[in-house]
Every structure is written in structure tokens, then in C-alpha cells.
Design a protein around this motif. Structure first.
Motif, PDB file in Angstrom:
ATOM      1  N   TYR A  55       0.809  -1.214   0.000  1.00  0.00           N
ATOM      2  CA  TYR A  55       0.000   0.000   0.000  1.00  0.00           C
ATOM      3  C   TYR A  55       0.846   1.269   0.000  1.00  0.00           C
ATOM      4  CZ  TYR A  55      -3.420  -3.465   1.502  1.00  0.00           C
ATOM      5  OH  TYR A  55      -4.219  -4.574   1.577  1.00  0.00           O
ATOM      6  N   ARG A  56       0.366   2.257  -0.768  1.00  0.00           N
ATOM      7  CA  ARG A  56       0.970   3.593  -0.691  1.00  0.00           C
ATOM      8  C   ARG A  56       0.453   4.330   0.533  1.00  0.00           C
ATOM      9  NH1 ARG A  56      -2.375   7.871  -2.334  1.00  0.00           N
ATOM     10  NH2 ARG A  56      -4.228   7.307  -3.539  1.00  0.00           N
ATOM     11  N   ASP A  57      -0.767   3.969   0.979  1.00  0.00           N
ATOM     12  CA  ASP A  57      -1.339   4.488   2.229  1.00  0.00           C
ATOM     13  C   ASP A  57      -1.835   3.297   3.021  1.00  0.00           C
ATOM     14  OD1 ASP A  57      -2.859   5.565   4.309  1.00  0.00           O
ATOM     15  OD2 ASP A  57      -3.558   7.257   3.096  1.00  0.00           O
ATOM     16  N   TYR A  58      -1.036   2.875   3.982  1.00  0.00           N
ATOM     17  CA  TYR A  58      -1.333   1.662   4.742  1.00  0.00           C
ATOM     18  C   TYR A  58      -2.631   1.802   5.533  1.00  0.00           C
ATOM     19  CZ  TYR A  58      -0.646  -2.138   8.094  1.00  0.00           C
ATOM     20  OH  TYR A  58      -0.802  -3.262   8.859  1.00  0.00           O
ATOM     21  N   GLU A  59      -2.883   2.996   6.044  1.00  0.00           N
ATOM     22  CA  GLU A  59      -4.079   3.222   6.855  1.00  0.00           C
ATOM     23  C   GLU A  59      -5.355   3.100   6.024  1.00  0.00           C
ATOM     24  OE1 GLU A  59      -4.736   6.423  10.279  1.00  0.00           O
ATOM     25  OE2 GLU A  59      -4.824   7.336   8.281  1.00  0.00           O
ATOM     26  N   LYS A  60      -5.339   3.688   4.832  1.00  0.00           N
ATOM     27  CA  LYS A  60      -6.530   3.676   3.982  1.00  0.00           C
ATOM     28  C   LYS A  60      -6.532   2.504   3.004  1.00  0.00           C
ATOM     29  CE  LYS A  60      -7.170   8.686   4.197  1.00  0.00           C
ATOM     30  NZ  LYS A  60      -7.214   9.954   3.425  1.00  0.00           N
ATOM     31  N   THR A  68       2.776   6.121  -8.075  1.00  0.00           N
ATOM     32  CA  THR A  68       2.805   6.635  -6.716  1.00  0.00           C
ATOM     33  C   THR A  68       4.036   7.518  -6.515  1.00  0.00           C
ATOM     34  OG1 THR A  68       1.601   4.742  -5.804  1.00  0.00           O
ATOM     35  CG2 THR A  68       2.957   6.010  -4.273  1.00  0.00           C
ATOM     36  N   GLU A  70       6.723   9.641  -4.382  1.00  0.00           N
ATOM     37  CA  GLU A  70       7.335   9.706  -3.050  1.00  0.00           C
ATOM     38  C   GLU A  70       8.668  10.443  -3.160  1.00  0.00           C
ATOM     39  OE1 GLU A  70       8.160   5.517  -1.758  1.00  0.00           O
ATOM     40  OE2 GLU A  70      10.212   6.248  -1.607  1.00  0.00           O
ATOM     41  N   VAL A 217       2.295   7.690   1.672  1.00  0.00           N
ATOM     42  CA  VAL A 217       2.083   8.216   3.023  1.00  0.00           C
ATOM     43  C   VAL A 217       3.121   7.558   3.937  1.00  0.00           C
ATOM     44  CG1 VAL A 217       0.460   8.411   4.946  1.00  0.00           C
ATOM     45  CG2 VAL A 217      -0.380   8.550   2.580  1.00  0.00           C
ATOM     46  N   LYS A 230       1.535   6.120  11.443  1.00  0.00           N
ATOM     47  CA  LYS A 230       1.781   7.171  10.459  1.00  0.00           C
ATOM     48  C   LYS A 230       2.589   8.290  11.098  1.00  0.00           C
ATOM     49  CE  LYS A 230      -1.811   9.500   8.880  1.00  0.00           C
ATOM     50  NZ  LYS A 230      -3.018   9.813   8.054  1.00  0.00           N
TER      51      LYS A 230
END
Length: 584
Positions: A55-60, A68, A70, A217, A230
Motif C-alpha cells: 500500500y501507498r497508504d497503509y491506513e486507507k 505513486t 514519493e 504516506v 503514520k
């Protein structure tokens, strides 16, 4: 989970050689507790594979893709070396003559550096000046201000003898590019590289990155557990942008890699000067065989640093590479010049940083038909051992504390601004009955440890700052000492700013008891100086009120006597007594 498809149609042999790679990546992310990784592979002049894992955003739970964005951090350095080389090609700079011949305003610590440091020295980390990263990290300093701080950086080693990584030298080269081209480093790189290479969403700031739909993220793993959390984006990159501010993605960075691998050509056009690329890959200073000597891993042999990139032999193959590391984001761009294979690896999470080497080496071994070196197992074992050791070490923190001691002064006596010419201001505040630590963008409460030592809490991301205060001969708190970077740094209590009219009033002629006349001179911007007949001026440094001292002696105080608005005398006090010099 793997996301994204090959950005270009894979050649059948590449596809076959990468059989099992997806499964390897899935297991690697699981082993390392890694949120997300991106991998790009260039063969000859084409991106033949580009895929995101995790994931590029682990939370979402948003997928990592070839688009992506970075921060590529220190992979920006080769961009800086190449655009500096463009100015060399134009005759505005030289690689190997003293840089001061082209840029007279640059000042180093001493004449030896001033008379000898070249552009190649600055770009190959061989000036003998170590990195001093906490001068710039989370600081407000501009590139120009950092450029002007070079003169305070004392070399630790002789020039050209030891590799000492230094981001500030790359920042300075960025300033040189602006001075010699009339364009900022950002403008120059965008016009000469990003534009021609069609790197259209590649940028420099987190604010610009967040305007795009697909970006990474940053996450970290807790030190004493495997919980991911995060962290804020690191955004204070303007000052050192030439050392590490570029933000890109696998797709667009592959355009840069294609040009590097093909003597500067992209889509049939010469974008980067071939002679400049040749200069940057030329070894400028050798590095030790650390992996082999320390760990017995001899696959990577005889590394050397050129300008903005390294070279080494990897299992008999010439490899050129560079890594990039900022909080939460890690990357590597590398290729085998003689085999025309290149690899880009993006990694999210600090604890997973070693994966950019692990994965790159694995790709090369697969494509070259080699047995796979167990880099994953080696590095994972190191990671887990280091994590365990860190937890155990922190449990023993404070064992050297002397119990039942008190500070030598009331807390208000420590509260002040302390200054170091290179590192800037350390602000010690007082809130209630607790000292407050303020350095750059670091802000923490402080607790008394023992005697005149105060510590900040042990922060999950940045650890602990420990400040030891020192008194002057008059008993006042005068210095704050902190271990930063590679040495102790002394911050001296900032002298009060005195009104220019008052200083003018104090200036004049004074007489000693032996009838010798001398001058107190005032120079705007420089302050007061003592001038005795036949002797060089001695600067007077304000301490408090009307008290001053000279740089040479801390135990000798000069205090002006003012009565009814009139300057009457100057008193000198030292351990042996007090003398009065009358105003004439």
C-alpha cells in the motif's frame, strides 16, 4: 497484494526470468512488516516492468502503483551533479580547479580548504568535513544561509583521504548553480532535465505532491513492538533541496534511468551530456569493504564514490547506484552499465530501508540467471537483532544517574537563547516549573537528570536530547552542550543586543591608574573594542547589563560605570582584584 501491471510489454525472457518474483515480494513485505514497495526495471532503453506491492497508504489501504509519488531523497544528488556538469560544459565551472576561482564568495573553514576544495571534492564527499545533518534537518535555514555556514565547519580529516558524506556540500553546489546560471537549482533542473525527460509530475515539495492523486504516506514501526504508525511528512527540504528534495514515481524516474543507461539519450534525443555522465561515474574516492570485513558478505566489492553516485563490483558485474532516505521514504536507483539492466526500488517505512538493496540485488540475480543470495534472510536477521538490542538498551537508560542531586541554579537561570554559529539557536524556555527545549523544529519538555544535566523525553521517532549546562567563572549559566551528529556541540548564551546609542556613549578615552590612556572604540555592526597603545583591538562581548568580557578571558569582566546618565569609568575585575579606569 501486488498492484499495477508492467508499464511496458515485458519481453518474454524477462517475464520468464521473473517467475516467482511476485511471490518473493509478497513474502518479503510480510517478513518485514512493510506497508508498501514499488519496483521498476529498465532493460536497454525501455521500462519493461513496473509494479507496486502493498500500500501507498497503509491506513486507507490504497494500493502502491508505478505512478505513486514519493520523495527520492538523496537520489536527487546525481541530478545536482549532472546539472553542475552542464555548467562545466558551458565553461562556467570546472571539476578540478579550486571552486573559489569560479565562485569567490564561497568560504570554507580555513585557507587550506579555500585554496584547494574543488567541485569534484564537494560532489564526492571528500572535503574532510563530516555531515553535520542537524544543522539543516528540521531547520528554518535557507540555502543561502547554509552556504554561508560552510566557514564554520571544521574538517575532521585531511582532504581527499576519507569518505565523509555531506549533504551541506550538495546544498552549496545548488547555490553555486544559481550564482553561475542566474536560475535557482529547481528552475535549472526542471528546464534541463524534467522537461526534456517528460517527468511532468515530478516535483520538489510535499505540498505539490499532495495535489496529485497518487502519492505515498509515510509510516514507521514502533521501536518496541511491530505496530505501524503514520508519521508527519518531512517538509523542511528547501535549504538542502539539491541534496534530497526531488519527488517522483517509478514511471517518471525510469525516464531518468533510461537516459543514464544510454549515454544521456532519451527517445532518440541527447538530453544529458555523455561526457558529464562519464565524469560522474568516474571513481573519486574509495570506500572500505564494510559488508565483507564486518559481516563476511563479499558479493559487493570495492565500492567507490564518483559524483552523486557510487560504483562497485556486484558478483563480478559493474554496478552504479545511490540510495535515498528521508523519514518514512527510502529509495534506490541503480544499473549495471555493461549489462544494460537498471532497477528502481521505492520503500515506505524506515525499518524497511534495507529492502531497496535486498530487492535490487534479487532482481539482478534473477535477470542474470544467478543463484539468489539470501539477502532477505541476512538483513531480516540483522533487523530483528537490532530491534531487540535497542529495546534492551533503552530499558537500561539512566543507569549512570547520580541520585539526590539538584541543579546549581534556579530554573530561570537556565532559560535563555544559546547560539552556535553553525547550528543556530537553542532556545531553553521555562513553563511553570519545567524547562522547555527548542531547537529548530524540535520542541520538548525537559526533566532534571542530575546536577546541571536536563533531558528531553525519549521520543518514539527522534529519541532523546540531553543537555549539559556549564557555568562561567562568574557563576552564571553560560553554555549548553549537546551531542549532535558526530561530536559535542557547544551553544553559548546569546549576548544581549545593546542599543547603538548606548554603545556610542560608552566609547571614548579612558586612563589607567598608571596614567596610560587607551580607547574604547565603537564600530557599527561590530560593537565595542578595547584598544591599548601598540596592541591589536580586543573585542568586548556583552554579558549582562553594562558588563563585557574579551574572547580571550572568561574570568575577566569589564563593567562601565554610569552615574546620572554620564559615563564615569570602566572597571576591570578578575580573580586577583578590581581596577578602575577613569573616563577622560
Amino acid at each position: 497484494m501486488a498492484f499495477g501491471v508492467a508499464a511496458r510489454a515485458q519481453a518474454p525472457d524477462v517475464s520468464k526470468k521473473l517467475e516467482g518474483f511476485d511471490a518473493y515480494m509478497e513474502q518479503t513485505l510480510k517478513d518485514w512488516n512493510t506497508p508498501g514497495v514499488g519496483v521498476g526495471i529498465v532493460v536497454n532503453d525501455k521500462l519493461v516492468f513496473a509494479k507496486g506491492y502493498g500500500y501507498r497508504d497503509y491506513e486507507k489501504k490504497l494500493p502502491f502503483t508505478p505512478k505513486t509519488l514519493e520523495p527520492i531523497a538523496s537520489n536527487s544528488k546525481l541530478f545536482t551533479a549532472v546539472v553542475a556538469g552542464m555548467l562545466v560544459e558551458e565553461g562556467k565551472l570546472t571539476w578540478d580547479k579550486p571552486v573559489r576561482e569560479s565562485v569567490p564568495t564561497i568560504q570554507f573553514y580555513n585557507d587550506q580548504l579555500n585554496n584547494n576544495v574543488t567541485l569534484r571534492d564537494m560532489l564526492s564527499h571528500r572535503t574532510g568535513v563530516t555531515r553535520h545533518d542537524l544543522i539543516w534537518f528540521k531547520s528554518p535555514f535557507t540555502r543561502k544561509e547554509l552556504f554561508e555556514k560552510l566557514k564554520y565547519l571544521e574538517p575532521q580529516e585531511p582532504m581527499r583521504e576519507t569518505f565523509l558524506y555531506n549533504n551541506l556540500m550538495f546544498s552549496a553546489v545548488g547555490q553555486i548553480i544559481e550564482l553561475k546560471s542566474g536560475k535557482t537549482w529547481e528552475q535549472f533542473v526542471r528546464e534541463r532535465i524534467f522537461g526534456p525527460l517528460e517527468m511532468n509530475t515530478t516535483t520538489y515539495t510535499i505540498a505539490d505532491m499532495l495535489k496529485q492523486p497518487d502519492y505515498g504516506v509515510p509510516f514507521r514501526e514502533k521501536r518496541d513492538s511491530f505496530e505501524l504508525y503514520k508519521i508527519p511528512y518531512y517538509e523542511d527540504t528547501e535549504g538542502v533541496a539539491p541534496a534530497g528534495a526531488i519527488i517522483s514515481n517509478i514511471d517518471e524516474l525510469s525516464h531518468w534511468l533510461i537516459a543514464l543507461m544510454n549515454d544521456g539519450k532519451y527517445n532518440g534525443k541527447q538530453v544529458l551530456p555523455a561526457s558529464v555522465l562519464k565524469a560522474t561515474i568516474q571513481p573519486a574516492i574509495g570506500l572500505p569493504n564494510t559488508l565483507g570485513e564486518a559481516l563476511g558478505y563479499w558479493e559487493l566489492l570495492n565500492p567507490a564514490y564518483g559524483m552523486g553516485r557510487q560504483t562497485a563490483s556486484y558478483r563480478g558485474k559493474l554496478l552504479t547506484y545511490h540510495g535515498g532516505d528521508l523519514p518514512g521514504f527510502h529509495s534506490q536507483v541503480s544499473f549495471l552499465p555493461n549489462d544494460k539492466i537498471g532497477v528502481i526500488v521505492f520503500v515506505i517505512s524506515d525499518h524497511s530501508a534495507p529492502l531497496y538493496n535486498v530487492i535490487s540485488y534479487n532482481v539482478y540475480e534473477r535477470l542474470l540467471g544467478m543463484d539468489q543470495t539470501p539477502w532477505n534472510q541476512r538483513r531480516l536477521q540483522q533487523r530483528l537483532a537490532g530491534k531487540k538490542a535497542g529495546t534492551e538498551a533503552r530499558a537500561k537508560a539512566g543507569a549512570d544517574r547520580v541520585p539526590n542531586t539538584k541543579p546549581s541554579h534556579a530554573l530561570a537561570g537556565y532559560a535563555a537563547e544559546y547560539e552556535n554559529p553553525a547550528y543556530g539557536i537553542l532556545k531553553i524556555g521555562l513553563q511553570g516549573d519545567q524547562l522547555q527545549f527548542g531547537f529548530h523544529d524540535f520542541h520538548f519538555p525537559m526533566s532534571h537528570f542530575h546536577y546541571d544535566r536536563f533531558d528531553t523525553p525519549d521520543d518514539e521517532q527522534y529519541g532523546k536530547f540531553s543537555v549539559s549546562f556549564r557555568t562561567n567563572p562568574q557563576g552564571d549559566v553560560n553554555d549548553a552542550v549537546i551531542s549532535l551528529d558526530e561530536a559535542e556541540v557547544v551553544f553559548t548564551r546569546k549576548a544581549p543586543t545593546l542599543d547603538a546609542k548606548l554603545l556610542e556613549k560608552l566609547a571614548g578615552t579612558y586612563m589607567t591608574p598608571t596614567k596610560v590612556k587607551f580607547e574604547v572604540q565603537y564600530q557599527p555592526g561590530a560593537g565595542l573594542s578595547l584598544v591599548f597603545p601598540g596592541a591589536p583591538p580586543q573585542k568586548l562581548i556583552p554579558i549582562k547589563g553594562l558588563q563585557f568580557r574579551t574572547p580571550q578571558f572568561a574570568d575577566s569582566i569589564y563593567e562601565f560605570v554610569v552615574e546620572n546618565g554620564q559615563v564615569k569609568a570602566l572597571k576591570e575585575r578578575d580573580p586577583s582584584g578590581e581596577f578602575t579606569y577613569t573616563r577622560q
